[in-house]
Design a protein around this motif. Structure first.
Motif, PDB file in Angstrom:
ATOM      1  N   TYR A  68       9.818  -2.586  -2.300  1.00 55.53           N
ATOM      2  CA  TYR A  68       9.611  -2.034  -3.442  1.00 55.53           C
ATOM      3  C   TYR A  68      10.804  -2.539  -4.758  1.00 55.53           C
ATOM      4  O   TYR A  68      11.966  -2.429  -4.214  1.00 55.53           O
ATOM      5  N   ASP A  69      10.476  -2.571  -5.936  1.00 56.28           N
ATOM      6  CA  ASP A  69      11.352  -2.687  -6.787  1.00 56.28           C
ATOM      7  C   ASP A  69      11.821  -1.233  -6.946  1.00 56.28           C
ATOM      8  O   ASP A  69      11.160  -0.207  -6.695  1.00 56.28           O
ATOM      9  N   ARG A  70      13.170  -0.947  -7.005  1.00 58.75           N
ATOM     10  CA  ARG A  70      13.986   0.231  -7.105  1.00 58.75           C
ATOM     11  C   ARG A  70      13.150   1.343  -7.667  1.00 58.75           C
ATOM     12  O   ARG A  70      12.713   2.540  -7.617  1.00 58.75           O
ATOM     13  N   GLY A  71      13.003   0.800  -9.304  1.00 61.97           N
ATOM     14  CA  GLY A  71      12.321   1.848  -9.986  1.00 61.97           C
ATOM     15  C   GLY A  71      10.679   2.252  -9.632  1.00 61.97           C
ATOM     16  O   GLY A  71      10.447   3.427  -9.826  1.00 61.97           O
ATOM     17  N   LYS A  72      10.182   1.260  -9.060  1.00 58.29           N
ATOM     18  CA  LYS A  72       8.806   1.644  -8.692  1.00 58.29           C
ATOM     19  C   LYS A  72       8.730   2.651  -7.733  1.00 58.29           C
ATOM     20  O   LYS A  72       7.922   3.553  -7.862  1.00 58.29           O
ATOM     21  N   TRP A 102       0.979  -1.483   0.100  1.00 56.93           N
ATOM     22  CA  TRP A 102      -0.046  -0.059   0.089  1.00 56.93           C
ATOM     23  C   TRP A 102       0.885   1.250   0.175  1.00 56.93           C
ATOM     24  O   TRP A 102       2.007   1.321   0.647  1.00 56.93           O
ATOM     25  N   PRO A 103       0.720   2.342  -0.780  1.00 60.60           N
ATOM     26  CA  PRO A 103       1.322   3.378  -0.755  1.00 60.60           C
ATOM     27  C   PRO A 103       1.289   4.125   0.277  1.00 60.60           C
ATOM     28  O   PRO A 103       0.034   4.499   1.084  1.00 60.60           O
ATOM     29  N   TRP A 104       2.343   4.272   1.214  1.00 59.94           N
ATOM     30  CA  TRP A 104       2.429   4.569   2.623  1.00 59.94           C
ATOM     31  C   TRP A 104       3.380   5.654   3.019  1.00 59.94           C
ATOM     32  O   TRP A 104       4.458   5.216   2.880  1.00 59.94           O
ATOM     33  N   LEU A 105       2.949   6.962   3.170  1.00 55.71           N
ATOM     34  CA  LEU A 105       3.894   7.710   3.703  1.00 55.71           C
ATOM     35  C   LEU A 105       4.191   8.018   5.041  1.00 55.71           C
ATOM     36  O   LEU A 105       3.104   7.935   5.860  1.00 55.71           O
TER      37      LEU A 105
END
Lengths: 134, 134
Positions: free
Chosen positions: A118-122, A33-36
């Motif tokens: 994450y994959d680095r690029g993602k 999940w996108p988590w900041l």
């Protein structure tokens, strides 16, 4: 006056996105999940009321802008915002994009399963999109 | 302009403590942990960035004062603050007093076990103590 030093656990679990007026904005290294994270760069703050009124207002502004940007980038169903701090005491706010088909919905994400890095690029792509949307 | 109407689930699960400048302050009817809700009395707000900047500042002020009062009244180890809204969409902030020996520590309290309602007198005492501390 002591200077701010980022907690080691927060540093190990996340990647710097940007330094805002008050907070470090970081991306948790968990692709489920996108988590900041927003971490006010103030030494010894553990509760929101430890911040000065001006810093509280800055934190609110940065939280709202971050939440709005995350919603815009992800098109998520709901933003979750929280300051818990039961395990890491340095004051930090979670801003999390939730989808109705994510692995924890509708429950909170903390303590659910194991992080998938994450994959680095993602990660780089997501960080850049967040900065663009801010 | 539509007028504010408290969500039915929030109303059923909690008791009014006080009406502040922006929010209704309510006590969740779960004696396992002192758990307050702040509900901005603004129709159709679901995310913090739906509030005007002035309301955001008011919300921050009321959240900080509530957290400080709850800490003072309970002497808890940590305050948890969160706006999730995955199940009830009306914007509401949780302000929860956590003890290191409570039933969920150090995990979040949402979704843990079943609520244990207060005895009437105990709830009234806690509500009065919170109002005094504000």
């Amino acid at each position: 006056m002591s200077s701010f030093k980022l907690d080691r656990v927060l540093e190990a679990d996340s990647m710097l996105v940007s330094k805002l007026g008050l907070c470090q904005l970081r991306l948790m290294n968990d692709s489920r999940w996108p988590w900041l994270l927003l971490i006010p760069q103030r030494p010894e703050a553990e509760e929101i009321y430890h911040l000065t009124p001006l810093d509280q207002t800055l934190l609110t502004f940065e939280t709202c802008e971050t939440a709005r940007a995350l919603k815009q980038v992800t098109g998520c169903a709901k933003i979750n915002v929280a300051a818990l701090g039961n395990q890491v005491r340095q004051l930090h706010f979670h801003v999390i994009a939730r989808r109705t088909d994510d692995a924890a919905w509708p429950k909170p994400v903390w303590g659910v399963g194991t992080a998938i890095p994450y994959d680095r690029g993602k990660a780089d792509g997501l960080k850049a999109a967040i900065v663009d949307a801010l």
